[in-house]
Design a protein around this motif. Structure first.
Motif, PDB file in Angstrom:
ATOM      1  N   TRP A   1       0.833  -1.205   0.000  1.00  0.00           N
ATOM      2  CA  TRP A   1       0.000   0.000   0.000  1.00  0.00           C
ATOM      3  C   TRP A   1       0.865   1.251   0.000  1.00  0.00           C
ATOM      4  O   TRP A   1       1.940   1.283   0.612  1.00  0.00           O
ATOM      5  CB  TRP A   1      -0.875   0.035   1.250  1.00  0.00           C
ATOM      6  CG  TRP A   1      -2.055  -0.869   1.232  1.00  0.00           C
ATOM      7  CD1 TRP A   1      -2.570  -1.554   0.181  1.00  0.00           C
ATOM      8  CD2 TRP A   1      -2.905  -1.163   2.352  1.00  0.00           C
ATOM      9  NE1 TRP A   1      -3.681  -2.258   0.562  1.00  0.00           N
ATOM     10  CE2 TRP A   1      -3.908  -2.041   1.891  1.00  0.00           C
ATOM     11  CE3 TRP A   1      -2.906  -0.774   3.691  1.00  0.00           C
ATOM     12  CZ2 TRP A   1      -4.908  -2.533   2.730  1.00  0.00           C
ATOM     13  CZ3 TRP A   1      -3.895  -1.261   4.530  1.00  0.00           C
ATOM     14  CH2 TRP A   1      -4.893  -2.132   4.053  1.00  0.00           C
TER      15      TRP A   1
ATOM     16  N   LYS B   1      -3.066   5.342   1.618  1.00  0.00           N
ATOM     17  CA  LYS B   1      -4.155   4.542   1.053  1.00  0.00           C
ATOM     18  C   LYS B   1      -5.415   4.637   1.913  1.00  0.00           C
ATOM     19  O   LYS B   1      -6.490   5.012   1.435  1.00  0.00           O
ATOM     20  CB  LYS B   1      -3.683   3.097   0.913  1.00  0.00           C
ATOM     21  CG  LYS B   1      -4.613   2.196   0.102  1.00  0.00           C
ATOM     22  CD  LYS B   1      -5.498   1.328   0.966  1.00  0.00           C
ATOM     23  CE  LYS B   1      -6.211   0.275   0.125  1.00  0.00           C
ATOM     24  NZ  LYS B   1      -7.225  -0.480   0.892  1.00  0.00           N
TER      25      LYS B   1
ATOM     26  N   HIS C   1      -7.043   8.283   2.142  1.00  0.00           N
ATOM     27  CA  HIS C   1      -7.884   8.664   1.005  1.00  0.00           C
ATOM     28  C   HIS C   1      -9.221   7.923   1.043  1.00  0.00           C
ATOM     29  O   HIS C   1     -10.271   8.496   0.744  1.00  0.00           O
ATOM     30  CB  HIS C   1      -7.167   8.342  -0.305  1.00  0.00           C
ATOM     31  CG  HIS C   1      -6.180   9.379  -0.719  1.00  0.00           C
ATOM     32  ND1 HIS C   1      -6.536  10.626  -1.168  1.00  0.00           N
ATOM     33  CD2 HIS C   1      -4.818   9.343  -0.740  1.00  0.00           C
ATOM     34  CE1 HIS C   1      -5.453  11.326  -1.460  1.00  0.00           C
ATOM     35  NE2 HIS C   1      -4.393  10.566  -1.205  1.00  0.00           N
TER      36      HIS C   1
ATOM     37  N   SER D   1      -9.428   1.654  -5.874  1.00  0.00           N
ATOM     38  CA  SER D   1      -8.563   2.716  -6.385  1.00  0.00           C
ATOM     39  C   SER D   1      -7.749   2.223  -7.566  1.00  0.00           C
ATOM     40  O   SER D   1      -7.741   1.041  -7.914  1.00  0.00           O
ATOM     41  CB  SER D   1      -7.612   3.193  -5.281  1.00  0.00           C
ATOM     42  OG  SER D   1      -6.564   2.246  -5.083  1.00  0.00           O
TER      43      SER D   1
ATOM     44  N   LEU E   1      -3.078   3.862  -5.273  1.00  0.00           N
ATOM     45  CA  LEU E   1      -2.876   3.701  -3.831  1.00  0.00           C
ATOM     46  C   LEU E   1      -2.277   2.339  -3.499  1.00  0.00           C
ATOM     47  O   LEU E   1      -2.209   1.956  -2.328  1.00  0.00           O
ATOM     48  CB  LEU E   1      -4.211   3.864  -3.102  1.00  0.00           C
ATOM     49  CG  LEU E   1      -4.926   5.207  -3.296  1.00  0.00           C
ATOM     50  CD1 LEU E   1      -6.233   5.236  -2.518  1.00  0.00           C
ATOM     51  CD2 LEU E   1      -4.019   6.381  -2.905  1.00  0.00           C
TER      52      LEU E   1
END
Length: 333
Positions: free
Chosen positions: A113, A117, A120, A136, A221
């Motif tokens: 990640w 991550k 968001h 994502s 992400l």
């Protein structure tokens, strides 16, 4: 790319600002990569939201088991379940048995990640309270050359008026390691179907699309590791698996039956694109021909077929692959 876990960072101050998250992971002989994956959770800017990290080891070799035991000793939120012979969907469900948080995140044992991550995604949840699944974009990187990265923008299905239909036709792609899913909805749809051995995530997203909204963050992400044989192996078998999942979803949702040829046409076309990028022109031709046979009215299928037949796409695809390495275009488009 791989790092050593910071033993001083085993806990983080907890706050009440945001939903709680459990992270589920599976591991099978991923000892060389699992530390970097765990580190990427611990180093999250919103690690305070993470209640627990549950890893199901599916019968790894002793070297991987030793690494897992060391990580478990270092991280107070990490629980490892030592099992074997489950297979991926069943192992994920086993990990979910130990989850109690509001949301479940998935991270494969060889993926990483980005540090922001979860930050968001929880921000997106706040803005989209009806969303039950957040996903994502991601970056693919070469395991042998970590600096060789390709950006992958995904289809944003968040504003769809018929999410099930649009997901079935457009898919995403939605990579499991990018998702955050509401735990109550995960349970409501029946988790992953352990009878499906390949693309079980695709089938799961289809069931989710029938009951909730999706939210897409068009930003990478995730760093997704690509091994030497990841994209070259068994593409013909992949078509069979795509067909199985398409008909499986259509059997559950009969209104999808008329759309099966269009879905499979697009799967064949993208496999053709991959074959071109890898220099397998004859294989690419077979996939493009199949794409046209499945959906003769598809302009994408027709364009790919005739461009390849006229000898046009190879140079363009090579340039596109080079552009991806520079992070300029989306993968699989």
């Amino acid at each position: 790319m791989d790092t050593v876990a910071d033993t001083s960072v085993t806990t983080a101050p907890r706050t009440t600002a945001g939903p709680t998250v459990d992270v589920i992971m599976t591991c099978y002989n991923e000892g060389p990569y699992i530390t970097a994956a765990i580190d990427s959770i611990i180093n999250q800017s919103r690690y305070d939201l993470v209640e627990r990290i549950v890893v199901v080891d599916d019968g790894s070799r002793p070297d991987t088991l030793e690494i897992l035991k060391g990580l478990e000793a270092r991280c107070s939120r990490l629980k490892v379940i030592y099992s074997g012979g489950n297979g991926l969907p069943k192992a994920r469900n086993l990990a979910a048995d130990h989850c109690t948080s509001d949301w479940i995140a998935i991270l494969d044992g060889d993926d990483i990640w980005t540090e922001d991550k979860l930050e968001h995604q929880v921000t997106a949840i706040g803005a989209r309270p009806n969303a039950g699944l957040v996903y994502s974009g991601y970056l693919q990187f070469d395991n042998e050359n970590p600096e060789n990265r390709m950006v992958a923008h995904v289809n944003d299905l968040g504003g769809s008026s018929d999410l099930l239909r649009d997901y079935f036709l457009k898919e995403g792609p939605i990579i499991p390691s990018t998702i955050l899913v509401r735990r109550d909805l995960f349970e409501q749809v029946g988790r992953f179907d352990a009878r499906i051995k390949v693309f079980e995530d695709t089938e799961f997203y289809g069931r989710m699309a029938d009951i909730c909204e999706f939210c897409c963050i068009d930003k990478p992400l995730l760093l997704k590791r690509v091994h030497a044989n990841s994209i070259t192996a068994k593409r013909q078998e992949m078509m069979a698996h795509h067909a199985f999942v398409a008909f499986h979803l259509a059997a559950r949702f009969p209104r999808l039956y008329p759309l099966v040829p269009r879905r499979l046409s697009e799967r064949a076309r993208k496999l053709g694109n991959t074959a071109v990028e890898l220099g397998s022109d004859a294989e690419a031709g077979r996939f493009y021909r199949l794409a046209v046979q499945l959906s003769p009215l598809s302009w994408r299928a027709q364009l790919s077929f005739w461009a390849h037949r006229l000898g046009l796409p190879l140079g363009a695809m090579k340039k596109k692959a080079a552009a991806r390495r520079e992070g300029q275009v989306a993968y699989g488009q």
